[in-house]
Design an enzyme around this catalytic site. Structure first.
Site, mmCIF file in Angstrom:
data_model
loop_
_atom_site.group_PDB
_atom_site.id
_atom_site.type_symbol
_atom_site.label_atom_id
_atom_site.label_comp_id
_atom_site.label_asym_id
_atom_site.label_seq_id
_atom_site.Cartn_x
_atom_site.Cartn_y
_atom_site.Cartn_z
ATOM 1 N N LYS A 107 0.732 -1.229 -0.120
ATOM 2 C CA LYS A 107 0.096 -0.016 0.091
ATOM 3 C C LYS A 107 1.067 1.338 0.079
ATOM 4 O O LYS A 107 1.925 1.258 0.806
ATOM 5 C CB LYS A 107 -0.882 -0.184 1.221
ATOM 6 C CG LYS A 107 -1.678 1.083 1.531
ATOM 7 C CD LYS A 107 -2.673 0.956 2.830
ATOM 8 C CE LYS A 107 -3.607 1.972 3.052
ATOM 9 N NZ LYS A 107 -4.622 1.647 4.172
ATOM 10 N N SER A 156 -9.175 1.702 3.122
ATOM 11 C CA SER A 156 -8.106 2.524 2.198
ATOM 12 C C SER A 156 -7.241 1.490 1.537
ATOM 13 O O SER A 156 -6.589 2.205 0.771
ATOM 14 C CB SER A 156 -7.373 3.471 3.292
ATOM 15 O OG SER A 156 -6.732 2.688 4.223
ATOM 16 N N SER A 169 -9.776 -0.952 6.976
ATOM 17 C CA SER A 169 -9.221 -0.609 5.673
ATOM 18 C C SER A 169 -8.235 -1.700 5.209
ATOM 19 O O SER A 169 -7.852 -1.776 4.062
ATOM 20 C CB SER A 169 -8.270 0.430 6.111
ATOM 21 O OG SER A 169 -9.037 1.778 6.070
#
Length: 462
Positions: free
Chosen positions: A80, A156, A180
């Site tokens: 990420k 996210s 997330s």
């Protein structure tokens, strides 16, 4: 699609170790897959092709000279874009970091995966400063769901979930303060784990650890198969001497757990947002297969308010100040929507004191409930993947409270695909367990994966 790409990272490592294929071949197959699917998904924002090829050459040389190989030697992984990788820019999806200097070192967990022989191959998309339940920002745009491009992959860690689901990476790292790693895994039909608060070091995450939301979030592994989550936790867990919150607790082996002997509670409606009928039926079907008892924690309907109170007692002013400080003079509408929701929770010192009292009561009540059970089965979200731009709508947003519960308590929670909607969208289920019992959550996830099949390739991009 190359069949090796559908296998778990553990299986891919075995193939490299046994000489069935080289790391160079494996990495090249993943690079080809990313080139094939990324124009449609926009999941990878930085493909580390040359770095990955160099890592593969080193892995193949280790094997050729008979060196001791790491457990994931020669296997690529994704990260990420809020977790530092040496030599790359960590933008966190926000304009203020768009032209930041490349990171000088790896985040602790990236370094641990490298030490296990794994090879960074891509950085993946996320929302503006991580604040949204879908991955869209002003730098890279939106990530599409591999099962339906009109829908979000979640947030996210949405780019991570989409790339893994589409076989551009076997596993990777996300982070989770309100769901997330679990919500994107659910939207994209893969598996993930939010570990116990204090289990994994967050050194090298942007934004960094600290502040009043300290106990809410963790970095967590994401993968198509639960066996990879088990392998990854064994590599990732433990203090690093830098993140002072990490507790050196023993990590159990999920495969040593007798799932049939576990006391499992289940519920399908948390009293905040009713699930779809398909979701509710799937939870009950899985509960019956596990021999679980229907019993909802008595305070769970407070989950949404406790999460939002902890994030937003200043109405979002601290977040606004941070954005100004780093130069994010424009922000994405989804982040603006988050800030608007936090305004409702603005309070003063006495109000904040009340918030902490309510938080303590919530955690104590939830923990008291857990004394009669080893695990809790529930939805991950009220719905499958939602259309782009709708995650901030209040009715939809409150449906994310199913994951918030275990950020507020700090307990570990795993998710795994167990079915799909009539639109053929994945539906994951969530398993929470006692603090430090990731082994229990993963053991139940392994059993559910065995019963219901787990990840299935998205037909639209096979």
């Amino acid at each position: 699609m190359n069949a090796i790409l559908t296998q778990s990272g553990v299986a891919q490592a075995r193939c490299v170790r046994q000489g069935a294929l080289s790391s160079a071949e494996l990495v090249e197959a993943h690079l080809d897959r990313i080139a094939e699917v990324n124009p449609r998904l926009n999941a990878a924002v930085d493909v580390l092709a040359e770095q990955a090829r160099e890592g593969a050459r080193a892995a193949d040389e280790r094997r050729a000279r008979g060196a001791l190989l790491g457990p994931l030697d020669g296997v690529p992984f994704s990260i990420k874009d809020s977790i530092e990788v040496a030599g790359t820019v960590c933008s966190a999806g926000t304009l203020g970091f768009r032209h930041a200097a490349p990171s000088l070192r790896d985040a602790t967990l990236v370094a641990r995966l490298r030490a296990a022989g794994a090879i960074p191959i891509a950085r993946t998309n996320l929302p503006d400063l991580l604040f949204a339940f879908e991955s869209d920002n002003l730098i890279h745009g939106r990530t599409n769901n591999p099962y339906d491009e009109s829908r979000t992959s979640g947030g996210s860690s949405g780019g991570e979930a989409a790339l893994i689901a589409a076989c551009g990476s076997p596993f990777g790292l996300g982070s989770d303060a309100a769901g997330s790693v679990r919500l994107p895994a659910h939207f994209c039909g893969i598996a993930s784990l939010k570990p116990t608060s204090g289990r994994l070091p967050r050194t090298g995450h942007v934004p960094g650890a600290g502040g009043w939301i300290e106990t809410l979030w963790q970095i967590g592994p994401m993968a198509r198969r639960v066996e990879d989550l088990c392998a990854l936790m064994a590599i990732l867990a433990g203090p690093d001497g830098q993140d002072h919150t990490v507790v050196p607790m023993p990590l159990g082996d999920p495969r040593a757990i007798d799932v049939a002997g576990l006391r499992i509670a289940w519920f399908s409606d948390n009293g905040i947002a009713a699930p779809t009928e398909e979701t509710a039926v799937l939870v009950e079907t899985a509960a019956q297969a596990l021999g679980a008892k229907k019993c909802r924690p008595p305070r769970i309907q407070e989950s949404y308010d406790r999460e939002m109170e902890l994030i937003g007692p200043d109405g979002g002013d601290g977040l606004r100040a941070y954005l100004r400080e780093i130069g994010s003079t424009r922000t994405h509408p989804l982040l603006d929507g988050w800030l608007n929701k936090l305004e409702l929770y603005r309070t003063g010192v006495l109000g904040f004191e009340k918030y902490w009292d309510l938080l303590h009561r919530f955690r104590a009540g939830m923990y008291a409930f857990l004394q009669d059970y080893d695990a809790i089965l529930s939805p991950v979200c009220a719905t499958p993947a939602v259309p782009h731009g709708t995650s901030i709508d209040d009715a939809t947003f409150r449906g994310f409270s199913y994951t918030m519960t275990y950020n507020v308590t700090g307990w570990p929670a795993a998710v795994v695909r167990c079915g799909e909607s009539r639109e053929r969208l994945p539906i994951d289920l969530q398993i929470a367990a006692h603090p430090w019992r990731e082994d229990v959550a993963l053991a139940v996830a392994l059993r559910l994966e065995e019963l219901f099949g787990g990840w299935k390739a998205p037909c639209a991009i096979v």
